[in-house]
Design a protein around this motif. Structure first.
Motif, PDB file in Angstrom:
ATOM      1  N   LYS A 121    -131.807  50.793  66.183  1.00 55.94           N
ATOM      2  CA  LYS A 121    -130.696  51.075  65.276  1.00 55.94           C
ATOM      3  C   LYS A 121    -129.550  50.080  65.431  1.00 55.94           C
ATOM      4  O   LYS A 121    -128.698  49.966  64.555  1.00 55.94           O
ATOM      5  CB  LYS A 121    -130.185  52.501  65.524  1.00 55.94           C
ATOM      6  N   ARG A 122    -129.521  49.373  66.547  1.00 58.79           N
ATOM      7  CA  ARG A 122    -128.429  48.431  66.798  1.00 58.79           C
ATOM      8  C   ARG A 122    -128.799  46.988  66.466  1.00 58.79           C
ATOM      9  O   ARG A 122    -127.970  46.083  66.610  1.00 58.79           O
ATOM     10  CB  ARG A 122    -128.005  48.516  68.269  1.00 58.79           C
ATOM     11  N   LEU A 123    -130.038  46.762  66.047  1.00 57.58           N
ATOM     12  CA  LEU A 123    -130.476  45.391  65.804  1.00 57.58           C
ATOM     13  C   LEU A 123    -129.657  44.709  64.716  1.00 57.58           C
ATOM     14  O   LEU A 123    -129.265  43.549  64.855  1.00 57.58           O
ATOM     15  CB  LEU A 123    -131.964  45.373  65.414  1.00 57.58           C
ATOM     16  N   GLY A 124    -129.417  45.408  63.613  1.00 57.37           N
ATOM     17  CA  GLY A 124    -128.670  44.806  62.517  1.00 57.37           C
ATOM     18  C   GLY A 124    -127.265  44.424  62.930  1.00 57.37           C
ATOM     19  O   GLY A 124    -126.786  43.328  62.623  1.00 57.37           O
ATOM     20  N   THR A 125    -126.584  45.336  63.648  1.00 61.96           N
ATOM     21  CA  THR A 125    -125.232  45.043  64.120  1.00 61.96           C
ATOM     22  C   THR A 125    -125.234  43.854  65.063  1.00 61.96           C
ATOM     23  O   THR A 125    -124.387  42.951  64.961  1.00 61.96           O
ATOM     24  CB  THR A 125    -124.650  46.271  64.835  1.00 61.96           C
ATOM     25  N   ARG A 130    -124.197  38.109  66.263  1.00 60.14           N
ATOM     26  CA  ARG A 130    -124.744  36.811  66.684  1.00 60.14           C
ATOM     27  C   ARG A 130    -124.444  35.742  65.623  1.00 60.14           C
ATOM     28  O   ARG A 130    -124.063  34.612  65.940  1.00 60.14           O
ATOM     29  CB  ARG A 130    -126.245  36.936  66.912  1.00 60.14           C
ATOM     30  N   MET A 131    -124.605  36.115  64.357  1.00 61.84           N
ATOM     31  CA  MET A 131    -124.324  35.153  63.290  1.00 61.84           C
ATOM     32  C   MET A 131    -122.831  34.835  63.238  1.00 61.84           C
ATOM     33  O   MET A 131    -122.440  33.668  63.036  1.00 61.84           O
ATOM     34  CB  MET A 131    -124.792  35.702  61.946  1.00 61.84           C
ATOM     35  N   THR A 132    -121.985  35.834  63.434  1.00 60.77           N
ATOM     36  CA  THR A 132    -120.545  35.586  63.450  1.00 60.77           C
ATOM     37  C   THR A 132    -120.178  34.601  64.547  1.00 60.77           C
ATOM     38  O   THR A 132    -119.365  33.687  64.347  1.00 60.77           O
ATOM     39  CB  THR A 132    -119.784  36.912  63.662  1.00 60.77           C
ATOM     40  N   ALA A 133    -120.788  34.787  65.724  1.00 63.14           N
ATOM     41  CA  ALA A 133    -120.520  33.883  66.850  1.00 63.14           C
ATOM     42  C   ALA A 133    -120.936  32.455  66.506  1.00 63.14           C
ATOM     43  O   ALA A 133    -120.185  31.495  66.743  1.00 63.14           O
ATOM     44  CB  ALA A 133    -121.263  34.368  68.090  1.00 63.14           C
ATOM     45  N   ASN A 134    -122.132  32.302  65.927  1.00 60.87           N
ATOM     46  CA  ASN A 134    -122.621  30.961  65.565  1.00 60.87           C
ATOM     47  C   ASN A 134    -121.750  30.312  64.501  1.00 60.87           C
ATOM     48  O   ASN A 134    -121.397  29.130  64.600  1.00 60.87           O
ATOM     49  CB  ASN A 134    -124.070  31.051  65.069  1.00 60.87           C
ATOM     50  N   GLU A 135    -121.415  31.071  63.471  1.00 58.02           N
ATOM     51  CA  GLU A 135    -120.635  30.505  62.372  1.00 58.02           C
ATOM     52  C   GLU A 135    -119.213  30.176  62.812  1.00 58.02           C
ATOM     53  O   GLU A 135    -118.606  29.219  62.319  1.00 58.02           O
ATOM     54  CB  GLU A 135    -120.615  31.467  61.181  1.00 58.02           C
ATOM     55  N   SER A 136    -118.672  30.965  63.730  1.00 52.14           N
ATOM     56  CA  SER A 136    -117.335  30.674  64.239  1.00 52.14           C
ATOM     57  C   SER A 136    -117.310  29.322  64.932  1.00 52.14           C
ATOM     58  O   SER A 136    -116.351  28.549  64.799  1.00 52.14           O
ATOM     59  CB  SER A 136    -116.886  31.770  65.203  1.00 52.14           C
ATOM     60  N   MET A 137    -118.369  29.031  65.672  1.00 52.97           N
ATOM     61  CA  MET A 137    -118.440  27.736  66.353  1.00 52.97           C
ATOM     62  C   MET A 137    -118.521  26.584  65.360  1.00 52.97           C
ATOM     63  O   MET A 137    -118.020  25.492  65.615  1.00 52.97           O
ATOM     64  CB  MET A 137    -119.647  27.704  67.286  1.00 52.97           C
ATOM     65  N   LYS A 138    -119.127  26.823  64.206  1.00 54.08           N
ATOM     66  CA  LYS A 138    -119.232  25.775  63.192  1.00 54.08           C
ATOM     67  C   LYS A 138    -117.882  25.443  62.566  1.00 54.08           C
ATOM     68  O   LYS A 138    -117.728  24.390  61.946  1.00 54.08           O
ATOM     69  CB  LYS A 138    -120.234  26.193  62.111  1.00 54.08           C
ATOM     70  N   LEU A 139    -116.929  26.347  62.723  1.00 56.40           N
ATOM     71  CA  LEU A 139    -115.588  26.071  62.220  1.00 56.40           C
ATOM     72  C   LEU A 139    -114.758  25.281  63.222  1.00 56.40           C
ATOM     73  O   LEU A 139    -113.815  24.585  62.838  1.00 56.40           O
ATOM     74  CB  LEU A 139    -114.877  27.394  61.897  1.00 56.40           C
ATOM     75  N   LEU A 259    -119.832  40.144  60.366  1.00 55.57           N
ATOM     76  CA  LEU A 259    -119.101  41.347  60.770  1.00 55.57           C
ATOM     77  C   LEU A 259    -119.511  42.576  59.967  1.00 55.57           C
ATOM     78  O   LEU A 259    -119.495  43.697  60.483  1.00 55.57           O
ATOM     79  CB  LEU A 259    -117.594  41.112  60.626  1.00 55.57           C
ATOM     80  N   VAL A 260    -119.855  42.400  58.703  1.00 52.02           N
ATOM     81  CA  VAL A 260    -120.163  43.558  57.850  1.00 52.02           C
ATOM     82  C   VAL A 260    -121.649  43.849  57.756  1.00 52.02           C
ATOM     83  O   VAL A 260    -122.039  44.914  57.266  1.00 52.02           O
ATOM     84  CB  VAL A 260    -119.591  43.350  56.423  1.00 52.02           C
ATOM     85  N   THR A 261    -122.505  42.929  58.235  1.00 53.23           N
ATOM     86  CA  THR A 261    -123.948  43.121  58.091  1.00 53.23           C
ATOM     87  C   THR A 261    -124.436  44.354  58.834  1.00 53.23           C
ATOM     88  O   THR A 261    -125.245  45.128  58.315  1.00 53.23           O
ATOM     89  CB  THR A 261    -124.707  41.874  58.579  1.00 53.23           C
ATOM     90  N   GLY A 262    -123.964  44.545  60.075  1.00 53.65           N
ATOM     91  CA  GLY A 262    -124.400  45.696  60.868  1.00 53.65           C
ATOM     92  C   GLY A 262    -124.123  47.019  60.173  1.00 53.65           C
ATOM     93  O   GLY A 262    -125.037  47.842  59.985  1.00 53.65           O
TER      94      GLY A 262
END
Length: 398
Positions: A121-125, A130-139, A259-262
């Motif tokens: 149940k926590r996989l999506g969150t 994880r994607m937020t962390a990766n994309e933040s680094m790209k900024l 942030l909203v995917t989960g």
């Protein structure tokens, strides 16, 4: 799994910096645009071997594999200090190919570890974070990398990346995860295991349409990406550098998406989220055809929001549906099938924008995308009787 997320942030920062600088490095040493462009190909090429490389992640314990992979790159990257002239550029390309192969195995091990260590149940969150962390680094990473390269050269960025890998290895080693040693058949079974992962993916009524949706989305994204400079030049009347502004806004949308995917995946199945992401992406691509700066910025943000929904939906479904012993193989096979069309479409799009006005091409992409989203939403539905039981996990968080 806070150690895991911190490791992802650290290694993602170094990787983003290195990927950006590699092309600038080659261009500055050789003066060749073609060779600079080949750096991206060198990094992407091993992805085509993803199914084969992903088998490794199913043959060994995943946490030690992550640590070993990161330590290996930390030891290899300082070799790039010798790349100080055009006749040594081949060494950079060789390291980039190894980098790409390491990334394919690393991605498989990460997805397999997360799939078997976390509550379903926590996989999506978790995937969203994880994607937020990766994309933040790209900024953040590109600006720092460009500054370091301008001041001290590419070798300094390589050392920064090596340090990030070493730190990530330490963080992964601290993860409180207990793993059972997987069964290891003989070397002659490697190809059979690889094809078995592809077969499981292809015969799954849940994963097959989702992976097809991801591949179709990335095909459209590749053509859209190839058209970005035509949008900036012909549509908005800006210099090519303005594309960086659009990409930055898109990155901001991707951070929000993570942030909203989960929460969204707790309220809807992966199929619905993928269809919504494809539809949002398609509409935004069509809006890009309008010659207004405000709509171009809004469209970039919407593209950054919609694309990750599709990718996270696919990754989460694979983690949830795949047998624990085959998550690595199935994850890398899905990743290859989803991402390969993007590379092909970049080349296709480069030809199309020379023949078709972007004010026509982008609305056509939008029509194709919205039509695909409708098909996914209508035909991808599965009833409760088709739900599959989640296999027993072989890993537990301590």
């Amino acid at each position: 799994m806070r150690w895991y997320l911190t490791g992802v942030v650290v290694s993602g920062f170094g990787t983003t910096a290195m990927w950006l600088v590699s092309g600038i490095w080659v261009k500055s040493l050789t003066g060749s645009d073609s060779l600079a462009a080949l750096t991206a190909f060198a990094l992407w090429a091993p992805v085509l071997l993803g199914p084969l490389l992903g088998t490794l992640a199913d043959r060994v314990r995943r946490r030690p594999l992550l640590v070993a992979l990161d330590l290996a790159m930390a030891a290899l990257l300082p070799v790039l200090l010798w790349v100080d002239s055009a006749d040594r550029v081949w060494l950079l390309f060789a390291v980039l190919v190894v980098y790409g192969a390491q990334g394919a195995v690393h991605e498989a091990a990460e997805q397999a570890l997360v799939a078997t260590a976390m509550d379903e149940k926590r996989l999506g969150t978790f995937n969203g974070l994880r994607m937020t962390a990766n994309e933040s680094m790209k900024l953040i990473a590109p600006l720092m990398a460009a500054g370091l390269f301008a001041a001290y050269g590419g070798g300094t960025v390589a050392l920064l990346d090596a340090a990030s890998f070493a730190l990530a290895a330490g963080l992964f080693a601290l993860m409180p995860v207990r793993e059972e040693r997987p069964a290891r058949p003989g070397a002659g079974h490697w190809w059979r295991e690889t094809t078995e992962g592809a077969r499981l993916l292809g015969t799954s009524p849940v994963l097959r349409p989702l992976v097809a949706t991801g591949a179709f989305t990335m095909l459209l994204a590749g053509v859209n990406g190839a058209a970005i400079y035509a949008v900036v030049d012909r549509g908005l009347g800006h210099a090519p550098a303005y594309a960086g502004v659009l990409y930055a806004v898109q990155g901001g949308g991707s951070v929000l998406a993570g942030l909203v995917t989960g929460p969204l995946l707790r309220r809807m199945p992966e199929r619905t989220l993928a269809a919504a992401g494809l539809a949002l992406f398609a509409v935004a691509v069509g809006v890009r055809a309008l010659p207004y700066e405000a709509t171009a910025l809004a469209a970039s943000a919407a593209i950054g929001l919609g694309l990750p929904w599709v990718l996270v939906a696919v990754a989460t479904a694979v983690q949830r549906e795949a047998p624990a012993t085959a998550v690595g193989r199935m994850a890398t096979t899905a990743h290859t099938l989803v991402m390969a069309p993007n590379a092909l479409a970049l080349a296709l799009g480069a030809g199309l924008i020379a023949l078709v006005d972007v004010r026509v091409l982008l609305p056509l992409l939008a029509l194709a995308g919205t039509g695909g989203a409708v098909v996914v939403a209508v035909r991808g539905r599965r009833g409760p009787d088709q739900e599959t039981d989640t296999p027993d996990a072989s890993v537990r968080v301590g």
